[in-house]
Write a protein that holds these residues in place. Structure first.
Motif, PDB file in Angstrom:
ATOM      1  N   THR A  48      -2.970   9.259  -6.888  1.00 57.67           N
ATOM      2  CA  THR A  48      -2.177  10.491  -6.897  1.00 57.67           C
ATOM      3  C   THR A  48      -0.930  10.270  -7.754  1.00 57.67           C
ATOM      4  N   VAL A  49      -0.583  11.283  -8.547  1.00 59.23           N
ATOM      5  CA  VAL A  49       0.691  11.247  -9.273  1.00 59.23           C
ATOM      6  C   VAL A  49       1.346  12.628  -9.162  1.00 59.23           C
ATOM      7  N   VAL A  50       2.583  12.713  -9.641  1.00 59.41           N
ATOM      8  CA  VAL A  50       3.276  14.001  -9.673  1.00 59.41           C
ATOM      9  C   VAL A  50       3.217  14.555 -11.097  1.00 59.41           C
ATOM     10  N   HIS A  64       5.418  10.632 -14.755  1.00 56.54           N
ATOM     11  CA  HIS A  64       6.346   9.499 -14.795  1.00 56.54           C
ATOM     12  C   HIS A  64       5.750   8.342 -14.003  1.00 56.54           C
ATOM     13  N   ASP A  70      -0.240  -1.154 -12.511  1.00 59.54           N
ATOM     14  CA  ASP A  70      -1.549  -1.511 -13.081  1.00 59.54           C
ATOM     15  C   ASP A  70      -2.106  -0.445 -14.018  1.00 59.54           C
ATOM     16  N   LYS A  71      -1.752   0.828 -13.753  1.00 58.38           N
ATOM     17  CA  LYS A  71      -2.298   1.892 -14.612  1.00 58.38           C
ATOM     18  C   LYS A  71      -1.878   1.697 -16.066  1.00 58.38           C
TER      19      LYS A  71
HETATM   20  C1  LIG Z   1       2.061  12.072  -3.177  1.00 61.03           C
HETATM   21  C2  LIG Z   1       2.109  10.884  -4.110  1.00 61.03           C
HETATM   22  C3  LIG Z   1       2.728  11.018  -5.342  1.00 61.03           C
HETATM   23  C4  LIG Z   1       2.769   9.941  -6.228  1.00 61.03           C
HETATM   24  N1  LIG Z   1       3.350  10.114  -7.445  1.00 61.03           N
HETATM   25  C5  LIG Z   1       3.328   9.097  -8.350  1.00 61.03           C
HETATM   26  C6  LIG Z   1       3.816   9.295  -9.681  1.00 61.03           C
HETATM   27  O1  LIG Z   1       4.275  10.376 -10.075  1.00 61.03           O
HETATM   28  N2  LIG Z   1       3.755   8.232 -10.518  1.00 61.03           N
HETATM   29  C7  LIG Z   1       3.246   7.037 -10.143  1.00 61.03           C
HETATM   30  O2  LIG Z   1       3.215   6.122 -10.968  1.00 61.03           O
HETATM   31  N3  LIG Z   1       2.763   6.809  -8.893  1.00 61.03           N
HETATM   32  C8  LIG Z   1       2.789   7.825  -7.997  1.00 61.03           C
HETATM   33  N4  LIG Z   1       2.299   7.640  -6.729  1.00 61.03           N
HETATM   34  C9  LIG Z   1       1.794   6.311  -6.362  1.00 61.03           C
HETATM   35  C10 LIG Z   1       0.388   6.130  -6.958  1.00 61.03           C
HETATM   36  O3  LIG Z   1      -0.528   6.942  -6.275  1.00 61.03           O
HETATM   37  C11 LIG Z   1      -0.050   4.660  -6.932  1.00 61.03           C
HETATM   38  O4  LIG Z   1      -0.090   4.189  -5.612  1.00 61.03           O
HETATM   39  C12 LIG Z   1       0.864   3.775  -7.768  1.00 61.03           C
HETATM   40  O5  LIG Z   1       1.300   4.434  -8.944  1.00 61.03           O
HETATM   41  C13 LIG Z   1       0.171   2.483  -8.163  1.00 61.03           C
HETATM   42  O6  LIG Z   1      -0.979   2.811  -8.886  1.00 61.03           O
HETATM   43  P1  LIG Z   1      -1.684   1.804  -9.909  1.00 61.03           P
HETATM   44  O7  LIG Z   1      -1.704   0.462  -9.221  1.00 61.03           O
HETATM   45  O8  LIG Z   1      -3.042   2.363 -10.126  1.00 61.03           O
HETATM   46  O9  LIG Z   1      -0.868   1.762 -11.174  1.00 61.03           O
HETATM   47  C14 LIG Z   1       2.230   8.690  -5.847  1.00 61.03           C
HETATM   48  C15 LIG Z   1       1.597   8.569  -4.599  1.00 61.03           C
HETATM   49  C16 LIG Z   1       1.556   9.642  -3.750  1.00 61.03           C
HETATM   50  C17 LIG Z   1       0.870   9.480  -2.423  1.00 61.03           C
END
Ligand SMILES: Cc1cc2nc3c(=O)[nH]c(=O)nc-3n(C[C@H](O)[C@H](O)[C@H](O)COP(=O)(O)O)c2cc1C
Length: 185
Positions: A48-50, A64, A70-71
């Motif tokens: 999930t992201v915003v 952002h 990791d992404k």
């Molecule tokens: C509601 C919600 C919003 C999120 N928004 C973001 C965001 O805008 N950007 C981001 O990098 N991670 C966001 N996260 C966290 C990611 O889902 C994720 O756990 C984190 O980025 C690590 O991901 P990766 O290991 O695949 O890079 C959010 C999680 C939740 C539950």
């Protein structure tokens, strides 16, 4: 009068207004799309992201993130991502394929300076996101502009599904200038 989902133009306009609502309204489902990438060793991954911006004239979205997450490794290996949104009220699924450019460092600083302090907490965490830690809270948040990154997602293809009395599916591609065509759902 026809409903928005009965024409290709109607669906195209509606999906962009839905993305715009997501940016503007923290409670809207389009606010928190799922971002899918492929890891350097070929695994699909989703999180999930915003959704921070959605601009129809340039067909770009922004997200952002933390440059140490990791992404970023995935996007450096394969700079493509898909986004998925399900808006239950409109019965509308939107899937977007994008080419991603990562912006970080001095050019991202003016945007960082505008981010409220509480939101800055999401960028700059020690150890970096995804690092194994002995206990659940063995990390420190230390907002750091050096770890802030903007993902510029240039949309190349959009797939929209409307689940009505009759289901409809439409595809819009950059390669045909977003004219759109119907697909069997
Ligand atoms: C509601 C919600 C919003 C999120 N928004 C973001 C965001 O805008 N950007 C981001 O990098 N991670 C966001 N996260 C966290 C990611 O889902 C994720 O756990 C984190 O980025 C690590 O991901 P990766 O290991 O695949 O890079 C959010 C999680 C939740 C539950």
């Amino acid at each position: 009068m026809s409903e928005w989902f009965e024409t290709l133009d109607g669906i195209h306009t509606r999906l962009w207004s839905t993305l715009g609502r997501g940016v503007a309204d923290a409670k809207h489902p389009a606010r928190i799309p799922t971002l899918a990438t492929v890891s350097p060793d070929g695994w699909p991954e989703a999180r999930t992201v915003v959704l921070r911006s959605a601009d129809r004239p340039t067909t770009q979205l922004t997200i952002h993130t933390d440059i140490t997450s990791d992404k970023i490794k995935s996007l450096r290996a394969n700079p493509r991502a898909a986004l998925h949104i399900w808006d239950r009220k409109q019965a509308l699924q939107i899937r977007l394929q994008t080419e991603v450019t990562i912006e970080t460092g001095p050019s991202a600083r003016p945007l960082w300076d505008k981010i409220p302090d509480h939101a800055k907490q999401s960028y700059g965490i020690t150890p970096p996101p995804g690092t194994p830690i002995p206990d659940a809270l063995d990390y420190v948040k230390d907002p750091d502009p050096a770890t802030f990154a903007i993902l510029h997602c240039q949309i190349t293809h959009i797939d929209a599904v409307h689940l009505g009395e009759q289901h409809r599916r439409a595809a819009f591609s950059q390669s045909d200038d977003w004219k759109g065509r119907w697909l069997s759902p």
